[in-house]
Structures are given as C-alpha cells and as structure tokens.
Design a protein around this motif. Sequence first.
Motif, PDB file in Angstrom:
ATOM      1  N   ALA A  36      87.097 -59.475 144.369  1.00  0.00           N
ATOM      2  CA  ALA A  36      87.847 -58.878 143.263  1.00  0.00           C
ATOM      3  C   ALA A  36      87.110 -57.626 142.806  1.00  0.00           C
ATOM      4  CB  ALA A  36      87.989 -59.861 142.104  1.00  0.00           C
ATOM      5  N   GLY A  38      87.268 -54.620 139.747  1.00  0.00           N
ATOM      6  CA  GLY A  38      87.863 -54.300 138.463  1.00  0.00           C
ATOM      7  C   GLY A  38      88.365 -52.873 138.402  1.00  0.00           C
ATOM      8  N   ASP A 118      85.955 -67.953 138.206  1.00  0.00           N
ATOM      9  CA  ASP A 118      86.584 -67.338 139.362  1.00  0.00           C
ATOM     10  C   ASP A 118      86.221 -65.857 139.412  1.00  0.00           C
ATOM     11  OD1 ASP A 118      88.503 -65.782 137.820  1.00  0.00           O
ATOM     12  OD2 ASP A 118      89.722 -67.582 137.625  1.00  0.00           O
ATOM     13  N   ASP A 120      88.073 -63.130 139.565  1.00  0.00           N
ATOM     14  CA  ASP A 120      88.812 -62.232 138.671  1.00  0.00           C
ATOM     15  C   ASP A 120      88.212 -62.248 137.267  1.00  0.00           C
ATOM     16  OD1 ASP A 120      90.477 -61.805 140.815  1.00  0.00           O
ATOM     17  OD2 ASP A 120      92.244 -62.750 139.938  1.00  0.00           O
ATOM     18  N   ALA A 121      87.941 -63.442 136.757  1.00  0.00           N
ATOM     19  CA  ALA A 121      87.366 -63.548 135.412  1.00  0.00           C
ATOM     20  C   ALA A 121      85.990 -62.917 135.360  1.00  0.00           C
ATOM     21  CB  ALA A 121      87.294 -65.021 134.988  1.00  0.00           C
ATOM     22  N   VAL A 123      84.751 -60.477 137.233  1.00  0.00           N
ATOM     23  CA  VAL A 123      84.788 -59.025 137.301  1.00  0.00           C
ATOM     24  C   VAL A 123      85.294 -58.435 135.989  1.00  0.00           C
ATOM     25  CG1 VAL A 123      87.108 -58.480 138.212  1.00  0.00           C
ATOM     26  CG2 VAL A 123      85.123 -57.236 139.047  1.00  0.00           C
ATOM     27  N   ALA A 124      86.109 -59.183 135.262  1.00  0.00           N
ATOM     28  CA  ALA A 124      86.534 -58.731 133.939  1.00  0.00           C
ATOM     29  C   ALA A 124      85.375 -58.725 132.957  1.00  0.00           C
ATOM     30  CB  ALA A 124      87.661 -59.630 133.421  1.00  0.00           C
ATOM     31  N   VAL A 297      93.656 -61.779 132.370  1.00  0.00           N
ATOM     32  CA  VAL A 297      93.732 -61.017 133.617  1.00  0.00           C
ATOM     33  C   VAL A 297      95.192 -60.927 134.033  1.00  0.00           C
ATOM     34  CG1 VAL A 297      93.022 -60.895 136.034  1.00  0.00           C
ATOM     35  CG2 VAL A 297      91.436 -61.795 134.309  1.00  0.00           C
ATOM     36  N   PRO A 300      97.190 -59.594 139.898  1.00  0.00           N
ATOM     37  CA  PRO A 300      96.335 -58.698 140.691  1.00  0.00           C
ATOM     38  C   PRO A 300      97.148 -57.769 141.583  1.00  0.00           C
ATOM     39  CG  PRO A 300      96.332 -60.897 141.622  1.00  0.00           C
ATOM     40  CD  PRO A 300      97.082 -61.002 140.327  1.00  0.00           C
ATOM     41  N   LYS A 321      92.942 -57.528 131.953  1.00  0.00           N
ATOM     42  CA  LYS A 321      92.138 -56.815 132.938  1.00  0.00           C
ATOM     43  C   LYS A 321      92.948 -56.579 134.195  1.00  0.00           C
ATOM     44  CE  LYS A 321      88.372 -55.055 134.649  1.00  0.00           C
ATOM     45  NZ  LYS A 321      87.800 -53.806 134.105  1.00  0.00           N
ATOM     46  N   VAL A 323      92.965 -55.967 138.122  1.00  0.00           N
ATOM     47  CA  VAL A 323      92.081 -56.360 139.228  1.00  0.00           C
ATOM     48  C   VAL A 323      92.733 -56.009 140.571  1.00  0.00           C
ATOM     49  CG1 VAL A 323      91.027 -58.336 140.403  1.00  0.00           C
ATOM     50  CG2 VAL A 323      90.965 -58.198 137.910  1.00  0.00           C
ATOM     51  N   ARG A 325      92.463 -56.874 144.695  1.00  0.00           N
ATOM     52  CA  ARG A 325      91.970 -57.862 145.650  1.00  0.00           C
ATOM     53  C   ARG A 325      92.038 -57.296 147.056  1.00  0.00           C
ATOM     54  NH1 ARG A 325      94.763 -63.484 143.670  1.00  0.00           N
ATOM     55  NH2 ARG A 325      93.596 -63.778 141.731  1.00  0.00           N
TER      56      ARG A 325
END
Length: 328
Positions: A36, A38, A118, A120-121, A123-124, A297, A300, A321, A323, A325
């Motif tokens: 991921a 950001g 995870d 995504d979270a 990278v946020a 988030v 994506p 956020k 994201v 991928r």
Amino acid sequence: MHAIRQYEFGPAEVLRYEEVPDPHPGPGQVRIAVAAAGVHVVDTSIRQGGQRGPFPQPDLPMTPGREAAGVVDELGAGVDVEWLGRRVVAHLGMASGGYAELAVREVEALQVLPDGADFDAAVAMIGTGRTTMSILRTARPTAGDVVLVTSAAGGIGALAVQYARNIGATVVGAAGGAAKVAKVRELGADIAVDYTAPDWAQSVREALDGRAVSLVLDGAGGEYGRAAFDLLGPDGRITMYGKEFGEHQFTSDDLLARALAAKVALGPNLLKVPGGMRTLENEALAALADGSLRPLVGPPFALAEAAKAHAALENRETYGKVVLRPTP
C-alpha cells in the motif's frame, strides 16, 4: 517492476505508469515489496511544482510517493537478517519512490507494523496519523471543549473527530455531501453537518442549543473555514492546517473583537516535538495498535490509477486516506 514516473510538473495526467528496473538497497537500507502506498495532498502540490515550505522541488524525472507499507524482501549490507520478511511501514521523504511495486528506505526509518494492523491503515498513520498528532498537540482539545472539525471525512479530520470524542469533548463534524456526513456520523461525531448546504452554520447553532464552539480544527480554509471561525464563542480558538489555511479572510481585528486565538499547526511545529517525527509516528501507530484511533480509508486505487487518484483528491471526491495498491 512497475512504478509511476513523472517527467514534468503539471496536472494529474503527467503521472505515467511504466515498467522500470528493480531498485536494490544500499548499505543500511532495505527494500520493501509495497502493499500500500499513501497519497497525500502534499503529493499533488509536489506534482504541480507548487510545493511551499522549506523543501525544494525534486529533480525530474522521479517516482512520487512519501508513504509505503509492505514486506521487507531484500537487505542491504550491514542490515540484520531478522528484518527479512517483516511487515513494515515507513515515511520515505518528500518524493521518494512510494508509488511503485518496490521501494527502498534506510532501516532506521522503518516501523514494524502493530499486530493486526493492515497495510492500508498503517500507511495512513505513518504520514497522515503523525501529522494529526502534531495538530492535536498544537490545538490541545479538552473534555470541556465543543470542537468543530472541518473536512471531517478527510484523513486528518476523521482522526481528529475520534480523538475529540475519546477525550469526552462535544464534537461537531462538517463535511461535503450526504455520503461524507454519514461517514462523520459513523466516526462518533455528536453533530454531523453538510457544509455545502447554505444554512449549515445555523444548523450547528441550533443543534448546540445555546452552547458555543470553543475550538475549530480547520483543514478546509476558504468560505468553510471562515464560517467555522464565525461559530466560535468568546475566548474560542482556531487551529488551521492544510494548504488552504491562509484563505480564511479574517483579520487581527476579528480576533481582538471576540478575544479569539488563532494558530497554524504545521510548518515549524512539526519539528519542535522532542524526538521529532519519530515521536509523532510512534504516537500514531500506538493509537492504531490499541484501537483508540482507526484511520478512515477510502476505496483503494490501483497503482496504475495514480493520476485518477490525484484528480479525485483535488476535486474533493474522496474520503479518508487515499491509498494506491500495486497489486489487486
């Protein structure tokens, strides 16, 4: 590998999805197989060539991207073998190759992911989360505050709503459109309003039933920031952040007339925290680990859709956020 490349400054369309040679880590570095990446509003300013502040524009061509999470898959000389295979997240710098399938970073900049977090979270929180921690240190909300958060469905706003709710403050979240207002309500705001409606400020006054807003956390600026400012009661305060914070159109006379205080949260304040950015990252990731803050988030985007992600962010079509991928 595939990566986003930029050869000129300009609109979102200058971002190109290309195949490029794989990078390899140097001494003291690791390579991250990116799960991921950001996307931040600062990325759009860098892309345009209009980034303000102490950081120079990057040399072109470049691969954008400041935040990446994934698994360490290659080690540079001198790096402990225990790093291989670890799930990590890192802030890469101002424009340092995050929009790619593989990214390289110094080992001391890595953060090991909290159990259960995870990508995504994570990278946020490594970028937007640490910025939010700095904003909250500047604003100092308390349980007795009535806190109005603008852009409350954005990455920072969503975390600010949760934090203010957690400490017992009364929280008013303002966002644009019914779908975003519903997200703000889900985050726990006591009052959630659509600030694109012409009477939104009056709706807040009626909902507060005689109480005044005592703290505004404003990342919107412009007419929304000014309307939020006008909701402050005597001795209230506003903390401003975001690229449009200079467009509030209030003056020192406005502050004096109502005994208000105004602060700018970003810039030098980010560098004044003991321990610097690492301290803010630690705070953000600890809040993720203990569940007190959960980043919002949005859906994506594929890495190849980076230009589309930038355009959506600039047009206020996203929430939370944003994201990218590299793989579906």
